[in-house]
Write a protein that holds these residues in place. Structure first.
Motif: not given
Ligand code: HEM
Ligand SMILES: [Ca+2]
Ligand SMILES: [Ca+2]
Length: 295
Positions: A31, A35, A37, A140-142, A167, A169, A175-176, A237
Motif C-alpha cells: 500500500r 500512499s 503517490l 476535492p472531497p469524495p 483519477s 491513480a 479508502a476508509r 467513491l
Molecule cells: C479526482 C479527485 C480525487 C478525489 C475526490 C480523491 C479522493 C480520494 C479519497 C477520498 C481517498 C481515500 C482517503 C481515505 O479514505 O482515507 C483517496 C485515496 C487515494 N487517492 Fe485520491 N482522489 C482524487 C484524485 C487523486 C489523484 C489525482 C491521485 C494521484 C495522482 C490520487 C491518488 C490516490 C491514492 C493512490 C489513494 C490511496 C492512498 C492509500 O492507500 O494510502 N487521487 N482519494
C-alpha cells in the motif's frame, strides 16, 4: 526552470537512492506505493509542489496534515524521512523534499506495474504550510460532482482529460469506510453485489476507519481496471463513479477501460503537468535538511 538533469552533477546517485528506498518500503507494505503517490497529489494541489504537506504541526504552527482531506488519511511520512536521510548522507543540503516526493510518486507507479517517465527536478521547499488552503476545497472531497472535479483541476491548469486520467491513480490503494459509506447505502448507480460486498466491512453505523480497496479487481497493481470497474458501476467513491455516469467523460473512461497503453501514456503526460504546478525555484524557499520542519 525544472529540468531532468538538475542534480546530475550535484547528486548523481539521487535516482537510485530514491528508487531503492521506495522499493524496500513497498516490499514491506504494498500500500505504501499508493500512499506516496497520493501524498504528491495533495502536496501539489495546495500552493504547488513545494513539500508543504511534509511539515509537521508544532505547538505554534498548524500545517496541512490535519486539514480534512489529509487528517487520519495521508501516510508515508516515515518513508520520505528515511529516503531524505539517505539522500542527505550522499549529498547534504542539495536535494529538496518536494523533488524527493515527486520521485517517489513516479517510482511507486512503476514498481507497482505502471509506466515510468523522466521527472523534471529543481523544485525547492516551502518554509511554511497552509492549514486553511488545504482545508478550502482545492483538494476535492469524495462527495464531489463531476462539475466540481473539473473545476478544481482546471483551477490548477489541468484539463478534464488530465482529471480523468489522474483519477486512474485509484487503481491502487485503500479508502476508509467514511469516504464511501453514503455511496454504498444510498446510491443507485452501483452494482448491487458490489455494494453488498462493501457493506460487509462498512456498517451503516460505526466502522468509519475500516479500509477497502479503491480498485475491487487488482488493488495492488497499477493497471486500467479502475476504468473497467467504473463501466460496471463498481467505482468505490462517489467521485469515481461520476466519471462514468452518463456525462461528458463517459467516452474517455470507456477508452481507458479498453486501452491500457493510451491510459499509461496520458497518465504520464498528466503526472508531469501536475508536477509542474507552481514550483518554487531559484532562490525561493529553501532546501530543507529534514522534510518535517523548516531549517
Ligand atoms: C479526482 C479527485 C480525487 C478525489 C475526490 C480523491 C479522493 C480520494 C479519497 C477520498 C481517498 C481515500 C482517503 C481515505 O479514505 O482515507 C483517496 C485515496 C487515494 N487517492 Fe485520491 N482522489 C482524487 C484524485 C487523486 C489523484 C489525482 C491521485 C494521484 C495522482 C490520487 C491518488 C490516490 C491514492 C493512490 C489513494 C490511496 C492512498 C492509500 O492507500 O494510502 N487521487 N482519494
Ligand atoms: Ca504544496
Ligand atoms: Ca489496479
Amino acid at each position: 526552470q525544472l529540468s531532468t538533469s538538475f542534480y546530475s552533477k550535484t547528486c548523481p546517485k539521487l535516482l537510485p537512492i530514491v528508487r531503492s528506498g521506495v522499493q524496500s518500503a513497498i516490499a514491506k507494505e504494498t500500500r505504501m506505493g499508493a500512499s506516496l503517490l497520493r501524498l504528491h497529489f495533495h502536496d501539489c494541489f495546495v500552493n504547488g509542489c513545494d513539500g508543504s504537506i511534509l511539515l509537521d504541526d508544532t505547538a505554534t504552527f498548524r500545517g496541512e496534515q490535519t486539514a480534512p482531506p489529509n487528517n487520519r488519511s495521508v501516510r508515508g511520512f516515515d518513508v520520505i524521512k528515511a529516503i531524505k536521510s539517505s539522500v542527505e548522507k550522499a549529498c547534504p543540503s542539495v536535494v529538496s523534499c518536494a523533488d524527493i516526493l515527486t520521485l517517489t510518486a513516479r517510482d511507486s507507479v512503476n514498481i507497482l506495474g505502471g509506466p515510468t517517465w523522466e521527472v523534471k527536478l529543481g523544485r525547492r521547499d516551502s518554509k511554511t504550510a497552509s492549514f486553511s488552503a488545504a482545508s478550502s476545497g482545492v483538494i476535492p472531497p469524495p462527495s464531489s460532482t463531476l462539475a466540481n472535479l473539473i473545476n478544481r483541476f482546471s483551477a490548477k491548469g489541468l484539463s478534464t482529460k488530465d482529471m480523468v486520467v489522474l483519477s486512474g491513480a485509484h487503481t491502487i490503494g485503500l479508502a476508509r469506510c467514511t469516504s464511501f459509506k453514503n455511496r454504498i447505502y444510498n446510491e443507485s448507480n452501483i452494482d448491487a453485489s458490489f455494494a453488498k460486498l462493501r457493506q460487509r466491512s462498512c456498517p451503516r453505523s460505526g466502522g468509519d476507519d475500516n479500509l477497502a480497496p479503491l480498485d475491487v479487481a487488482t488493488p495492488k497493481l497499477f493497471d486500467n481496471y479502475y476504468y473497467k470497474n467504473l463501466v460496471n458501476q463498481k467505482g468505490l467513491l462517489h467521485s469515481d463513479q461520476v466519471l462514468h455516469n452518463g456525462g461528458s467523460t463517459d467516452s474517455l473512461v470507456e477508452q481507458y477501460s479498453k486501452n491500457d497503453k493510451i491510459f499509461d501514456a496520458d497518465f504520464v503526460t498528466a503526472m508531469i503537468k501536475m508536477g509542474d504546478i507552481q514550483p518554487l525555484t531559484g532562490s525561493q524557499g529553501e532546501i530543507r535538511k529534514v522534510c518535517s520542519k523548516p531549517n
